[in-house]
Design an enzyme around this catalytic site. Structure first.
Site, PDB file in Angstrom:
ATOM      1  N   LYS A 128     -91.512  60.098  39.554  1.00 52.68           N
ATOM      2  CA  LYS A 128     -91.518  60.476  41.198  1.00 52.68           C
ATOM      3  C   LYS A 128     -92.840  60.256  42.317  1.00 52.68           C
ATOM      4  O   LYS A 128     -92.691  59.730  43.248  1.00 52.68           O
ATOM      5  CB  LYS A 128     -91.043  61.714  41.400  1.00 52.68           C
ATOM      6  CG  LYS A 128     -89.651  62.149  40.994  1.00 52.68           C
ATOM      7  CD  LYS A 128     -89.232  63.769  41.266  1.00 52.68           C
ATOM      8  CE  LYS A 128     -90.153  64.769  40.461  1.00 52.68           C
ATOM      9  NZ  LYS A 128     -90.082  64.775  38.993  1.00 52.68           N
ATOM     10  N   GLY A 129     -93.922  60.361  41.426  1.00 51.46           N
ATOM     11  CA  GLY A 129     -95.112  60.082  42.263  1.00 51.46           C
ATOM     12  C   GLY A 129     -95.377  58.817  42.498  1.00 51.46           C
ATOM     13  O   GLY A 129     -95.797  58.551  43.942  1.00 51.46           O
ATOM     14  N   ASN A 133     -98.144  73.217  37.766  1.00 56.59           N
ATOM     15  CA  ASN A 133     -97.763  72.830  36.065  1.00 56.59           C
ATOM     16  C   ASN A 133     -97.166  71.787  36.168  1.00 56.59           C
ATOM     17  O   ASN A 133     -96.891  71.009  35.201  1.00 56.59           O
ATOM     18  CB  ASN A 133     -96.312  73.873  35.690  1.00 56.59           C
ATOM     19  CG  ASN A 133     -95.371  73.945  36.670  1.00 56.59           C
ATOM     20  OD1 ASN A 133     -95.444  73.844  37.964  1.00 56.59           O
ATOM     21  ND2 ASN A 133     -94.469  74.475  36.098  1.00 56.59           N
ATOM     22  N   LEU A 155     -88.450  50.368  33.567  1.00 56.36           N
ATOM     23  CA  LEU A 155     -87.595  49.469  32.795  1.00 56.36           C
ATOM     24  C   LEU A 155     -88.244  48.604  32.137  1.00 56.36           C
ATOM     25  O   LEU A 155     -88.102  48.466  31.008  1.00 56.36           O
ATOM     26  CB  LEU A 155     -86.868  48.577  34.160  1.00 56.36           C
ATOM     27  CG  LEU A 155     -85.977  47.530  33.331  1.00 56.36           C
ATOM     28  CD1 LEU A 155     -84.767  48.288  33.020  1.00 56.36           C
ATOM     29  CD2 LEU A 155     -85.747  46.346  34.621  1.00 56.36           C
ATOM     30  N   ASP A 186     -90.649  64.192  35.007  1.00 59.81           N
ATOM     31  CA  ASP A 186     -91.562  63.187  34.735  1.00 59.81           C
ATOM     32  C   ASP A 186     -90.871  61.583  34.790  1.00 59.81           C
ATOM     33  O   ASP A 186     -91.121  60.919  33.765  1.00 59.81           O
ATOM     34  CB  ASP A 186     -91.585  63.299  33.254  1.00 59.81           C
ATOM     35  CG  ASP A 186     -92.594  64.713  32.968  1.00 59.81           C
ATOM     36  OD1 ASP A 186     -93.338  64.940  33.577  1.00 59.81           O
ATOM     37  OD2 ASP A 186     -91.885  65.236  31.901  1.00 59.81           O
ATOM     38  N   GLN A 235     -90.740  68.576  38.899  1.00 63.51           N
ATOM     39  CA  GLN A 235     -89.761  68.743  37.696  1.00 63.51           C
ATOM     40  C   GLN A 235     -88.743  67.999  38.011  1.00 63.51           C
ATOM     41  O   GLN A 235     -88.743  66.942  38.760  1.00 63.51           O
ATOM     42  CB  GLN A 235     -89.486  70.354  37.552  1.00 63.51           C
ATOM     43  CG  GLN A 235     -90.685  71.194  37.133  1.00 63.51           C
ATOM     44  CD  GLN A 235     -91.391  71.958  37.991  1.00 63.51           C
ATOM     45  OE1 GLN A 235     -91.328  72.056  38.941  1.00 63.51           O
ATOM     46  NE2 GLN A 235     -92.641  71.942  37.523  1.00 63.51           N
ATOM     47  N   ALA A 275     -98.897  64.569  32.553  1.00 63.50           N
ATOM     48  CA  ALA A 275     -99.936  64.474  33.486  1.00 63.50           C
ATOM     49  C   ALA A 275    -100.650  65.608  33.735  1.00 63.50           C
ATOM     50  O   ALA A 275    -101.938  65.461  34.038  1.00 63.50           O
ATOM     51  CB  ALA A 275     -99.314  63.849  34.815  1.00 63.50           C
ATOM     52  N   THR A 276    -100.092  66.919  33.467  1.00 63.56           N
ATOM     53  CA  THR A 276    -101.022  67.911  33.549  1.00 63.56           C
ATOM     54  C   THR A 276    -101.389  68.399  32.376  1.00 63.56           C
ATOM     55  O   THR A 276    -102.705  68.858  32.067  1.00 63.56           O
ATOM     56  CB  THR A 276    -100.013  69.219  34.109  1.00 63.56           C
ATOM     57  OG1 THR A 276     -99.719  68.760  35.812  1.00 63.56           O
ATOM     58  CG2 THR A 276    -100.814  70.364  34.452  1.00 63.56           C
ATOM     59  N   SER A 286     -88.316  49.972  39.118  1.00 62.52           N
ATOM     60  CA  SER A 286     -90.047  50.035  38.975  1.00 62.52           C
ATOM     61  C   SER A 286     -90.346  49.380  37.535  1.00 62.52           C
ATOM     62  O   SER A 286     -89.777  49.845  36.472  1.00 62.52           O
ATOM     63  CB  SER A 286     -90.734  51.517  38.807  1.00 62.52           C
ATOM     64  OG  SER A 286     -91.890  51.443  38.705  1.00 62.52           O
ATOM     65  N   GLY A 336     -97.386  67.493  37.508  1.00 64.33           N
ATOM     66  CA  GLY A 336     -98.394  66.552  38.158  1.00 64.33           C
ATOM     67  C   GLY A 336     -97.832  65.089  38.336  1.00 64.33           C
ATOM     68  O   GLY A 336     -96.759  64.677  37.665  1.00 64.33           O
ATOM     69  N   HIS A 337     -98.085  64.624  39.507  1.00 63.74           N
ATOM     70  CA  HIS A 337     -97.717  63.228  39.882  1.00 63.74           C
ATOM     71  C   HIS A 337     -98.646  62.225  39.667  1.00 63.74           C
ATOM     72  O   HIS A 337     -99.933  62.391  39.949  1.00 63.74           O
ATOM     73  CB  HIS A 337     -97.403  63.198  41.509  1.00 63.74           C
ATOM     74  CG  HIS A 337     -96.111  63.765  41.944  1.00 63.74           C
ATOM     75  ND1 HIS A 337     -95.066  63.998  40.961  1.00 63.74           N
ATOM     76  CD2 HIS A 337     -95.745  64.438  42.938  1.00 63.74           C
ATOM     77  CE1 HIS A 337     -94.145  64.517  41.673  1.00 63.74           C
ATOM     78  NE2 HIS A 337     -94.486  64.772  42.927  1.00 63.74           N
TER      79      HIS A 337
END
Length: 423
Positions: free
Chosen positions: A16-17, A38, A330, A13, A222, A297-298, A411, A40-41
């Site tokens: 990464k997406g 399991n 941030l 979490d 993950q 997200a999932t 980010s 999600g991005h």
């Protein structure tokens, strides 16, 4: 590039997406190397959040080839539904998606027995989507793979053998009684026909891509601390989430990878059970959770929230061989008067050396804190390093120095443009 791995440096979490989405703009092929639906991005597209589960985040860029590697476990109906949902948004997916014939399948009986196991005293906080039991069958050599779907008699016989075993092992799971190989083939008839043109040799395709000078990006789900071997066992996922799992999960040799990027939040979160030394008190965690929209997200589950854990981050740098760090979210810390970091641990009144991945040891550790004054200034409009508040830069530079890995980007929001690249 030419072959870059993006890996989570925490408990997943990490955002990464968004990072894979940004890097995919310069990639020709994006391949997923482990995990299942399991994870999600979440990617922001035209002001709308798009959640991906099995389809690589490169799908957001027209022309990018997207591959699902042998290290992934595939829930076929969910994959078809995901592709349909993405195509309903105007994305062309089917013509660009490839699925390894060697990828193992998540079958209905995996979900049934995992749901039963998670309702008992041995629960570890999984999503209940059958991922762990699919990987268990893979390791036990009783699993069924994508390629088996196209040998119906063999597939049905394999399903029936597994059901016979599971009925003995889990006699209380009533759903197993009505399942059969023939029934599953009939139920999945349309999905199997849909999948057939997507099946490919991911390993051969990636080798050819690299040989021709094309740029390859490998993405996982993950994060490092959920890795089966190197995470906080047994509160981990069932696959290799570290960078070493990337070439393994797509059929490349380790020398193919020439760059490993780690993604970490400016704080820490984890989902499910297991030790979390830097976890915040409930009130403080609730404040950060709302500021950072920290929900799965999932599953939509609220994430546990804590301060940055430096021993864990250093450990992630080491076991992944990170070349670079990208710090996400941030901006979530913009309103905090004080920012804390766990710089080490104590156990039974004694200092602990490094990170202890065994859950039984880590849960006895207490953090040693360092405090930083918050910057109390919005960072969402920053686009250059010097646009960031001085205290935010000091915080990031301290993390960089302590980990020994350069922070190359930060980010500061969900959108693609909300990023500060380091000169």
């Amino acid at each position: 590039m030419p072959c870059t791995v993006v890996v989570g440096a925490q408990w997943g979490d990490e955002g990464k997406g968004k990072i894979v989405d940004a890097l995919s703009a310069g990639a020709d092929v994006v391949a997923r190397y482990q995990g299942g639906p399991n994870a999600g991005h979440s990617v922001l597209r035209d002001g709308r959040t798009v959640v991906l589960h099995l389809v690589p985040a490169g799908v957001m860029h027209p022309g990018t080839r997207c591959l699902v590697g042998n290290g992934v476990v595939v829930d076929l109906p969910r994959l078809r539904d995901e592709v349909g949902r993405l195509e309903a948004l105007g994305l062309e997916v089917s013509s660009r998606l490839g699925v390894s014939g060697s990828a193992h399948l998540i079958l209905p009986y995996h979900r049934a027995v995992e749901a039963f196991a998670e309702a008992g005293p041995a629960a570890i906080g999984t999503t209940g989507r059958g991922i762990g039991f699919a990987y268990r069958d893979k390791a036990a050599r009783t699993g069924l793979r994508v390629t088996d779907l196209f040998e119906p008699e063999r597939f049905a016989a394999g399903v029936d053998r597994n059901l016979e075993r599971l009925r003995r092992e889990f006699p209380a799971v009533e759903a197993l009684r009505s399942m059969s190989g023939a029934a599953l083939l009939a139920e999945w008839h349309e999905e199997i026909a849909w999948l057939a043109p997507l099946v490919c040799d991911v390993s051969a395709e990636l080798h050819a891509a690299l040989a021709s000078g094309r740029r390859v990006l490998l993405e996982g789900a993950q994060g490092t601390l959920l890795d089966l071997d190197h995470g906080t066992y047994p509160y981990v996922t069932s696959s290799a989430a570290t960078a070493a799992g990337a070439p393994l999960g797509v059929g490349l040799g380790p020398r193919a990878v020439d760059r490993v990027i780690g993604v970490t939040k400016a704080y820490a979160t984890r989902v499910g059970l297991g030790p979390f030394p830097s976890e915040m008190p409930k009130g403080e965690a609730a404040r950060l959770r709302e500021a950072g929209e920290e929900y799965g997200a999932t599953t939509g589950r609220p994430r546990r929230c804590g301060w940055l854990d430096l021993p864990a981050l250093r450990y992630a740098v080491r076991v992944n061989g990170l070349d670079e760090l990208i710090v996400t979210k941030l901006d979530v810390l913009d309103g905090f008067e004080e920012i804390r970091v766990a710089t080490g641990y104590e156990r039974d009144g004694r200092a602990v050396e490094g990170f202890l991945p065994a859950a039984s040891a880590l849960e006895r550790c207490r953090p040693v804190w360092r405090s930083f004054a918050g910057w109390r200034t919005p960072t969402t409009s920053a686009r250059r390093w010097l646009d960031l508040p001085a205290r935010a830069r000091e915080y990031l530079e301290w993390i960089e120095g302590e980990c020994g890995v350069p922070v190359v980007a930060v980010s500061v929001g969900a959108g693609r443009e909300a990023e500060v690249k380091r000169d």
